[in-house]
Design an enzyme around this catalytic site. Sequence first.
Site, PDB file in Angstrom:
ATOM      1  N   ASP A  83      -3.094  19.678 -13.480  1.00  0.00           N
ATOM      2  CA  ASP A  83      -3.370  18.452 -14.158  1.00  0.00           C
ATOM      3  C   ASP A  83      -2.819  18.359 -15.568  1.00  0.00           C
ATOM      4  O   ASP A  83      -3.370  19.185 -16.361  1.00  0.00           O
ATOM      5  CB  ASP A  83      -4.812  17.993 -14.033  1.00  0.00           C
ATOM      6  CG  ASP A  83      -5.400  16.745 -14.591  1.00  0.00           C
ATOM      7  OD1 ASP A  83      -4.586  16.341 -15.625  1.00  0.00           O
ATOM      8  OD2 ASP A  83      -6.478  16.364 -14.291  1.00  0.00           O
ATOM      9  N   ARG A  85       0.892  -1.206  -0.206  1.00  0.00           N
ATOM     10  CA  ARG A  85      -0.001   0.153   0.126  1.00  0.00           C
ATOM     11  C   ARG A  85       0.815   1.245  -0.041  1.00  0.00           C
ATOM     12  O   ARG A  85       0.586   2.302  -0.569  1.00  0.00           O
ATOM     13  CB  ARG A  85      -0.936  -0.044   1.136  1.00  0.00           C
ATOM     14  CG  ARG A  85      -1.686   1.318   1.430  1.00  0.00           C
ATOM     15  CD  ARG A  85      -3.059   1.133   2.095  1.00  0.00           C
ATOM     16  NE  ARG A  85      -2.883   0.455   3.383  1.00  0.00           N
ATOM     17  CZ  ARG A  85      -2.344   0.746   4.470  1.00  0.00           C
ATOM     18  NH1 ARG A  85      -1.865   2.020   4.607  1.00  0.00           N
ATOM     19  NH2 ARG A  85      -2.376   0.067   5.496  1.00  0.00           N
ATOM     20  N   LYS A 101      -4.230   7.566 -19.155  1.00  0.00           N
ATOM     21  CA  LYS A 101      -4.701   8.108 -20.488  1.00  0.00           C
ATOM     22  C   LYS A 101      -3.356   8.094 -21.123  1.00  0.00           C
ATOM     23  O   LYS A 101      -2.861   6.657 -21.600  1.00  0.00           O
ATOM     24  CB  LYS A 101      -4.980   9.668 -20.135  1.00  0.00           C
ATOM     25  CG  LYS A 101      -6.332   9.771 -19.382  1.00  0.00           C
ATOM     26  CD  LYS A 101      -7.426   9.283 -19.921  1.00  0.00           C
ATOM     27  CE  LYS A 101      -8.576   9.400 -19.193  1.00  0.00           C
ATOM     28  NZ  LYS A 101      -8.801   9.235 -17.781  1.00  0.00           N
ATOM     29  N   TYR A 128     -11.999  18.583 -15.582  1.00  0.00           N
ATOM     30  CA  TYR A 128     -12.587  17.132 -15.827  1.00  0.00           C
ATOM     31  C   TYR A 128     -13.798  17.120 -14.744  1.00  0.00           C
ATOM     32  O   TYR A 128     -13.768  17.559 -13.688  1.00  0.00           O
ATOM     33  CB  TYR A 128     -11.515  16.283 -15.540  1.00  0.00           C
ATOM     34  CG  TYR A 128     -12.225  14.877 -15.401  1.00  0.00           C
ATOM     35  CD1 TYR A 128     -12.904  14.364 -16.564  1.00  0.00           C
ATOM     36  CD2 TYR A 128     -11.929  14.103 -14.021  1.00  0.00           C
ATOM     37  CE1 TYR A 128     -13.324  12.891 -16.304  1.00  0.00           C
ATOM     38  CE2 TYR A 128     -12.611  12.822 -14.090  1.00  0.00           C
ATOM     39  CZ  TYR A 128     -13.239  12.264 -15.244  1.00  0.00           C
ATOM     40  OH  TYR A 128     -13.697  11.105 -15.025  1.00  0.00           O
TER      41      TYR A 128
END
Length: 393
Positions: free
Chosen positions: A177, A55, A202, A108
Amino acid sequence: MKRFKTRAVHVGSHPDPVTGAHVTPVYRTSTFAYGSFERGARMFAGEEPGYVYSRIGNPTVRVFEEKVASLEGAEDAVAFASGMAAISAVAFTFLRPGDELVFLGPLYGGTEGFFFDVLSRFGISVRDASGRPAEEWLSDKTRMIYVETPTNPTLRLNDLELVGKVGGRAGVLTVADNTFATPYLTRPLEHGLDIVLHSATKYLGGHGDALGGVAAGKAEAMAELRSHGLRHVGGSLGAEDAFLLMRGVKTLPLRMEAHCDGAEQLARFLEGQELVEKVYYPGLPSHPDHELALRQMDRFGGMVALELHGGEAAARVFLDSLTLFAQAVSLGDVESLATHPASTTHELLPQEVLERQGVTPGLVRLSVGIEDPRDLIEDLQQALEKVKRRLAM
Ligand SMILES: Cc1ncc(COP(=O)(O)O)c(C=O)c1O
């Protein structure tokens, strides 16, 4: 320092110390045996580096993080399970109740939803400063300025130099971003921003087969992000997806050149079509942010949007006639994709927001893949002819 293409391939990659495997394997393990009481105690005290639990860190994930850090010109990077996991972790790590987050959009939809629907529940106020002059961006409560560039779906740009300056002067954390541009085209940290992040789903991954996110910046900020936003919130990237993402990053420069070549040719073709009312591509001199694109992008990316005469009826026939473009959300895959934002990604937004963002019924967004642009142009051409015939235009 080696050049971008070399770093994309080599940074972070080391032969496996046990087997000599040349490509970093998928370390599919949740935990790591530290071997002795003494070593375990030192590792947990932070006195000895190493992996303890996936993790918090994993060797396959680490290769991906090191590559992104290098390509963005950052001291370090932290990977996450998705772009949204990266965005939420950055917000949860660096914002407190009473703080204000200011964004320059459009954003977004998932990010805007997270800001307004989730962050607001934790006493963090959110303000949209899009289109406002820089003197009006900040209040005395502002702790973060958040931008995307280029933006979805009309590919408007935000001036990173200006954002970096305003944030730097006021001591406000600046976050970009960089999903649409990728570090191959724009590196926000070079313009003075503090943190750059991605939906690695992406272009970084590039093949539409993995989900992931990543944030990069100064080592101290990334250590805080890892210990709070990753360790305590828990949106960790799995080793299998990390493998696909780090492999994707190796070919990012080659793919981006192909995406840009294709998008430039498609944008020029579309601009000459009588059925096309408008083409949005930062590389076209007709784009409202073309000058800014010349300053802060090395090329203009793989996304193109077009507005058809004939509104939704035209968009429907056009999209249903395409054969090489899959109708699907997401972007940045080697395969070309096409969407109708008004009926899909932007469907829930009020009319006035749609108008402000240029999301008209005739708007179509293309994510141009790496196929031969001549085939893509022929596909667009036959779809436009069908629109003309069906709608008797
Ligand atoms: C610009 C941008 N940022 C963030 C995200 C969210 O990323 P993910 O879907 O990997 O959570 C997306 C997804 O479409 C996006 O387009």
